[in-house]
Design a protein around this motif. Structure first.
Motif, PDB file in Angstrom:
ATOM      1  N   VAL A 124      -6.797   3.221  -5.542  1.00  0.00           N
ATOM      2  CA  VAL A 124      -7.092   2.095  -4.599  1.00  0.00           C
ATOM      3  C   VAL A 124      -5.656   1.320  -4.283  1.00  0.00           C
ATOM      4  O   VAL A 124      -5.101   1.159  -5.389  1.00  0.00           O
ATOM      5  N   CYS A 125      -5.269   1.431  -3.034  1.00  0.00           N
ATOM      6  CA  CYS A 125      -4.043   0.924  -2.719  1.00  0.00           C
ATOM      7  C   CYS A 125      -4.079  -0.673  -3.106  1.00  0.00           C
ATOM      8  O   CYS A 125      -4.829  -1.315  -2.792  1.00  0.00           O
ATOM      9  N   HIS A 126      -2.849  -0.972  -3.782  1.00  0.00           N
ATOM     10  CA  HIS A 126      -2.895  -2.380  -4.293  1.00  0.00           C
ATOM     11  C   HIS A 126      -2.269  -3.385  -3.044  1.00  0.00           C
ATOM     12  O   HIS A 126      -2.686  -4.518  -3.257  1.00  0.00           O
ATOM     13  N   ALA A 127      -1.942  -2.614  -1.976  1.00  0.00           N
ATOM     14  CA  ALA A 127      -1.525  -3.420  -0.723  1.00  0.00           C
ATOM     15  C   ALA A 127      -2.634  -3.643   0.180  1.00  0.00           C
ATOM     16  O   ALA A 127      -2.843  -5.057   0.740  1.00  0.00           O
ATOM     17  N   CYS A 128      -3.497  -2.876   0.403  1.00  0.00           N
ATOM     18  CA  CYS A 128      -4.221  -2.811   1.746  1.00  0.00           C
ATOM     19  C   CYS A 128      -5.738  -2.648   1.202  1.00  0.00           C
ATOM     20  O   CYS A 128      -6.795  -3.257   1.688  1.00  0.00           O
ATOM     21  N   GLY A 129      -6.030  -2.206  -0.285  1.00  0.00           N
ATOM     22  CA  GLY A 129      -7.223  -2.092  -0.678  1.00  0.00           C
ATOM     23  C   GLY A 129      -8.212  -0.645  -0.323  1.00  0.00           C
ATOM     24  O   GLY A 129      -9.078  -0.453  -0.640  1.00  0.00           O
ATOM     25  N   ILE A 162      -0.101   6.115   1.598  1.00  0.00           N
ATOM     26  CA  ILE A 162       0.906   6.498   2.428  1.00  0.00           C
ATOM     27  C   ILE A 162       1.499   5.321   3.573  1.00  0.00           C
ATOM     28  O   ILE A 162       2.714   5.214   3.671  1.00  0.00           O
ATOM     29  N   ALA A 163       0.462   4.845   4.160  1.00  0.00           N
ATOM     30  CA  ALA A 163       0.810   4.046   5.241  1.00  0.00           C
ATOM     31  C   ALA A 163       1.688   2.705   4.553  1.00  0.00           C
ATOM     32  O   ALA A 163       2.680   2.178   5.148  1.00  0.00           O
ATOM     33  N   CYS A 164       1.246   2.098   3.674  1.00  0.00           N
ATOM     34  CA  CYS A 164       1.743   1.022   2.723  1.00  0.00           C
ATOM     35  C   CYS A 164       2.829   1.367   2.325  1.00  0.00           C
ATOM     36  O   CYS A 164       4.056   0.597   2.254  1.00  0.00           O
ATOM     37  N   LYS A 165       2.999   2.471   1.787  1.00  0.00           N
ATOM     38  CA  LYS A 165       4.467   2.972   1.130  1.00  0.00           C
ATOM     39  C   LYS A 165       5.611   3.130   2.211  1.00  0.00           C
ATOM     40  O   LYS A 165       6.773   2.834   2.212  1.00  0.00           O
ATOM     41  N   SER A 166       5.100   3.831   3.334  1.00  0.00           N
ATOM     42  CA  SER A 166       6.031   3.917   4.647  1.00  0.00           C
ATOM     43  C   SER A 166       6.164   2.615   5.136  1.00  0.00           C
ATOM     44  O   SER A 166       7.531   2.350   5.313  1.00  0.00           O
ATOM     45  N   LYS A 167       5.583   1.601   5.174  1.00  0.00           N
ATOM     46  CA  LYS A 167       5.941   0.144   5.568  1.00  0.00           C
ATOM     47  C   LYS A 167       7.019  -0.535   4.487  1.00  0.00           C
ATOM     48  O   LYS A 167       7.787  -1.035   5.121  1.00  0.00           O
ATOM     49  N   GLN A 168       6.596  -0.244   3.336  1.00  0.00           N
ATOM     50  CA  GLN A 168       7.581  -0.879   2.270  1.00  0.00           C
ATOM     51  C   GLN A 168       8.806  -0.402   2.237  1.00  0.00           C
ATOM     52  O   GLN A 168       9.868  -0.989   2.059  1.00  0.00           O
ATOM     53  N   GLU A 169       9.089   1.083   2.606  1.00  0.00           N
ATOM     54  CA  GLU A 169      10.390   1.711   2.533  1.00  0.00           C
ATOM     55  C   GLU A 169      11.201   1.094   3.725  1.00  0.00           C
ATOM     56  O   GLU A 169      12.267   1.132   3.937  1.00  0.00           O
ATOM     57  N   GLU A 170      10.233   0.996   5.043  1.00  0.00           N
ATOM     58  CA  GLU A 170      10.899   0.637   6.297  1.00  0.00           C
ATOM     59  C   GLU A 170      11.720  -0.848   6.072  1.00  0.00           C
ATOM     60  O   GLU A 170      12.497  -1.160   6.608  1.00  0.00           O
ATOM     61  N   GLU A 171      10.591  -1.791   5.538  1.00  0.00           N
ATOM     62  CA  GLU A 171      11.222  -2.947   5.214  1.00  0.00           C
ATOM     63  C   GLU A 171      12.402  -3.015   4.421  1.00  0.00           C
ATOM     64  O   GLU A 171      13.277  -3.834   4.366  1.00  0.00           O
ATOM     65  N   GLU A 172      12.379  -2.384   3.092  1.00  0.00           N
ATOM     66  CA  GLU A 172      13.556  -2.272   2.481  1.00  0.00           C
ATOM     67  C   GLU A 172      15.030  -1.704   3.060  1.00  0.00           C
ATOM     68  O   GLU A 172      15.834  -2.343   2.943  1.00  0.00           O
ATOM     69  N   GLN A 173      14.546  -0.734   3.794  1.00  0.00           N
ATOM     70  CA  GLN A 173      15.556  -0.250   4.857  1.00  0.00           C
ATOM     71  C   GLN A 173      16.345  -1.344   5.766  1.00  0.00           C
ATOM     72  O   GLN A 173      17.443  -1.535   5.807  1.00  0.00           O
ATOM     73  N   ASN A 174      15.244  -1.991   6.262  1.00  0.00           N
ATOM     74  CA  ASN A 174      15.937  -3.307   7.247  1.00  0.00           C
ATOM     75  C   ASN A 174      16.447  -4.034   6.483  1.00  0.00           C
ATOM     76  O   ASN A 174      17.278  -4.876   7.100  1.00  0.00           O
ATOM     77  N   ARG A 175      16.200  -4.482   5.314  1.00  0.00           N
ATOM     78  CA  ARG A 175      16.966  -5.416   4.516  1.00  0.00           C
ATOM     79  C   ARG A 175      18.105  -5.022   3.966  1.00  0.00           C
ATOM     80  O   ARG A 175      18.847  -5.753   3.569  1.00  0.00           O
ATOM     81  N   GLY A 176      18.303  -3.615   3.893  1.00  0.00           N
ATOM     82  CA  GLY A 176      19.458  -3.243   3.460  1.00  0.00           C
ATOM     83  C   GLY A 176      19.270  -2.872   1.728  1.00  0.00           C
ATOM     84  O   GLY A 176      20.421  -2.686   0.959  1.00  0.00           O
ATOM     85  N   ASP A 177      18.150  -2.638   1.137  1.00  0.00           N
ATOM     86  CA  ASP A 177      17.978  -2.622  -0.258  1.00  0.00           C
ATOM     87  C   ASP A 177      18.393  -1.276  -0.737  1.00  0.00           C
ATOM     88  O   ASP A 177      18.200  -0.209   0.102  1.00  0.00           O
TER      89      ASP A 177
END
Length: 120
Positions: free
Chosen positions: A82-87, A105-120
């Protein structure tokens, strides 16, 4: 998720854990038995570099052990897959690729995109 899938993942995770622990034990044995002396400084440097690389791998595996143990606990608790982000349910193919995952996969893709935008 069906019971047969849950048992498959429990077995997979337990095998991963056993393999990592066995590699760790072999590394300890290799390092305690290795009383080699090197006449050539280059040989010694190569051996030390190899040892350092092996220790870095074991450190990564130590972190993976914690993730595996948490995944096994999620199986025991009934919330594995069960996805911890969206359930939503995490797909079986994703779990087969990475059984310790906590995100679909959708939440992980979103997380990676956010990290990339922040420059992590």
């Amino acid at each position: 998720m069906e019971q047969k899938d849950i048992e498959y993942f429990r077995e997979t995770l337990n095998k991963m854990l056993d393999d990592i622990l066995q590699k760790g034990q072999e590394t300890i044995e290799d390092m305690t038995e290795s009383g080699e002396t090197y006449a050539d400084p280059a040989d010694r440097a190569t051996a030390e570099s190899d040892r350092a690389f092996t220790l870095r791998l074991r450190d990564r595996e130590r972190k993976l052990i914690k993730k595996i143990q948490k995944a096994i606990q999620r199986i025991d608790d009934g919330d594995f897959g069960v996805c911890h982000a969206c359930g939503d349910d995490i797909s079986v193919p994703r779990l087969k690729a990475r059984p310790v995952t906590t995100l679909c996969i959708a939440c992980k893709s979103k997380q990676e995109e956010e990290e990339q935008n922040r420059g992590d």
